[in-house]
Write an enzyme that holds these catalytic residues in place. Structure first.
Site, mmCIF file in Angstrom:
data_model
loop_
_atom_site.group_PDB
_atom_site.id
_atom_site.type_symbol
_atom_site.label_atom_id
_atom_site.label_comp_id
_atom_site.label_asym_id
_atom_site.label_seq_id
_atom_site.Cartn_x
_atom_site.Cartn_y
_atom_site.Cartn_z
ATOM 1 N NE ARG A 112 -2.563 0.043 3.624
ATOM 2 C CZ ARG A 112 -3.431 0.465 4.544
ATOM 3 N NH1 ARG A 112 -4.728 0.352 4.319
ATOM 4 N NH2 ARG A 112 -3.016 0.979 5.675
ATOM 5 C CB THR A 116 -2.692 7.111 -2.544
ATOM 6 O OG1 THR A 116 -1.961 5.882 -2.721
ATOM 7 C CG2 THR A 116 -1.929 8.259 -3.171
ATOM 8 C CG ASP A 208 2.567 -2.382 9.097
ATOM 9 O OD1 ASP A 208 2.879 -3.561 8.803
ATOM 10 O OD2 ASP A 208 2.555 -1.475 8.264
ATOM 11 C CG ASP A 211 6.270 -2.508 9.873
ATOM 12 O OD1 ASP A 211 6.978 -2.967 8.960
ATOM 13 O OD2 ASP A 211 5.869 -1.339 9.900
HETATM 14 C C1 PRP Z 1 -1.014 -4.705 4.712
HETATM 15 C C2 PRP Z 1 -1.757 -6.003 4.870
HETATM 16 C C3 PRP Z 1 -2.589 -6.058 3.612
HETATM 17 C C4 PRP Z 1 -2.906 -4.607 3.376
HETATM 18 C C5 PRP Z 1 -4.320 -4.354 3.789
HETATM 19 O O1 PRP Z 1 0.052 -4.849 3.857
HETATM 20 O O2 PRP Z 1 -0.930 -7.108 5.042
HETATM 21 O O3 PRP Z 1 -1.914 -6.613 2.501
HETATM 22 O O4 PRP Z 1 -2.024 -3.839 4.186
HETATM 23 O O5 PRP Z 1 -4.697 -3.049 3.483
HETATM 24 P P1 PRP Z 1 -5.819 -2.716 2.412
HETATM 25 O O6 PRP Z 1 -6.951 -3.648 2.667
HETATM 26 O O7 PRP Z 1 -6.145 -1.279 2.727
HETATM 27 O O8 PRP Z 1 -5.243 -2.844 1.040
HETATM 28 P P2 PRP Z 1 1.107 -3.654 3.549
HETATM 29 O O9 PRP Z 1 0.710 -2.910 2.305
HETATM 30 O O10 PRP Z 1 1.288 -2.849 4.785
HETATM 31 O O11 PRP Z 1 2.409 -4.446 3.152
HETATM 32 P P3 PRP Z 1 3.340 -5.412 4.022
HETATM 33 O O12 PRP Z 1 2.557 -6.664 4.269
HETATM 34 O O13 PRP Z 1 4.496 -5.633 3.115
HETATM 35 O O14 PRP Z 1 3.703 -4.711 5.299
HETATM 36 N N1 URA Z 2 -2.426 -3.056 7.143
HETATM 37 C C1 URA Z 2 -2.031 -3.396 8.383
HETATM 38 O O1 URA Z 2 -1.018 -4.098 8.555
HETATM 39 N N2 URA Z 2 -2.741 -2.955 9.436
HETATM 40 C C2 URA Z 2 -3.839 -2.200 9.277
HETATM 41 O O2 URA Z 2 -4.474 -1.834 10.287
HETATM 42 C C3 URA Z 2 -4.234 -1.846 7.975
HETATM 43 C C4 URA Z 2 -3.514 -2.302 6.928
#
Ligand code: PRP
Ligand code: URA
Length: 217
Positions: A112, A116, A208, A211
């Site tokens: 993400r 945005t 997150d 993380d």
């Molecule tokens: C997080 C999570 C989902 C996404 C959800 O990933 O693991 O993939 O956000 O958010 P959404 O429903 O608004 O799209 P992130 O983009 O933070 O990536 P990561 O897993 O690499 O930390």
């Molecule tokens: N992705 C995450 O990891 N946590 C949230 O709360 C939303 C998106």
């Protein structure tokens, strides 16, 4: 599975098992360290895999026990592919494979944009004959729904047909969007949280997920 998900559609299932809810509380706690967080995500994923595979077909096969011959069920039908949405989905994939180690694994990388909140795809590799498989897409968080929708779009582009999406925590907004975009996809949810905040984080949520699983806070 509870009836809570019924308002979103017949194929949206919310778990109400106290063990899963207890373990989600461990994930929510900001003092839970990386190792316990990762371990707990894996445990919850095992239990959710069990729920998501409740309807897979079996057929009786002959087997010989130390005492006698008998017939006993064995999983049949579509072969399974587990597809984590990178990165955080990787934490769930291990749990799924512990329950069903015969599954093949694919990966879809989605990230993400922090301002945005729009996802962008950076990787996709899926097992062969994906069109013949039951595909379990796993990601702990369903927030705006953008990442899940785009990941499933990609899997369908590659030919994926029978897809189940499994997450640990979902926001109401994300469930509605995902169900509207992919009404054919069964959605399994550990818990539905209250709302998204202005940064599109789930509240109360767990922060997150990527993380916390990988210790990159
Ligand atoms: C997080 C999570 C989902 C996404 C959800 O990933 O693991 O993939 O956000 O958010 P959404 O429903 O608004 O799209 P992130 O983009 O933070 O990536 P990561 O897993 O690499 O930390
Ligand atoms: N992705 C995450 O990891 N946590 C949230 O709360 C939303 C998106």
């Amino acid at each position: 599975m509870s009836e809570q998900g019924k308002s979103y559609g017949d194929n949206v299932y919310v778990t109400d098992h106290p063990l899963i809810q207890h373990k989600i509380t461990i994930l929510r706690n900001k003092n839970t360290n990386t190792s316990l967080f990762r371990f707990t995500v894996e445990e919850i994923s095992m239990m959710m895999c069990y729920e998501a595979l409740r309807d897979i077909p079996t057929r009786l096969i002959d087997v010989e026990t130390p005492l006698e011959k008998c017939q006993s069920p064995r999983i049949t039908g579509k072969k399974i592919a587990v597809v984590p949405v990178l990165r955080a989905g990787l934490g769930m994939a291990n749990g799924m494979l512990r329950i069903y180690s015969e599954a093949k694994m694919g990966h879809v990388g989605m990230e993400r944009d922090e301002s945005t909140h729009e996802p962008h795809e950076y990787y996709c590799k899926l097992p062969k004959k994906i069109e013949e498989r039951l595909i379990l897409v796993v990601d702990p968080m369903l927030a705006t729904g953008g990442s899940a929708i785009d990941a499933i779009d990609k899997i369908k582009e590659y030919g994926g047909k029978k897809i189940k999406f499994i997450c640990i925590i979902a926001a109401p907004e994300g469930i509605e969007k995902l169900h509207a975009a992919h009404p054919d996809v069964d959605i399994y949810i550990g818990h539905i949280d209250r709302e998204l905040n202005e940064n599109a984080y789930i509240c109360p949520g767990l922060g997150d997920a990527g993380d916390r699983i990988f210790g990159t806070l």
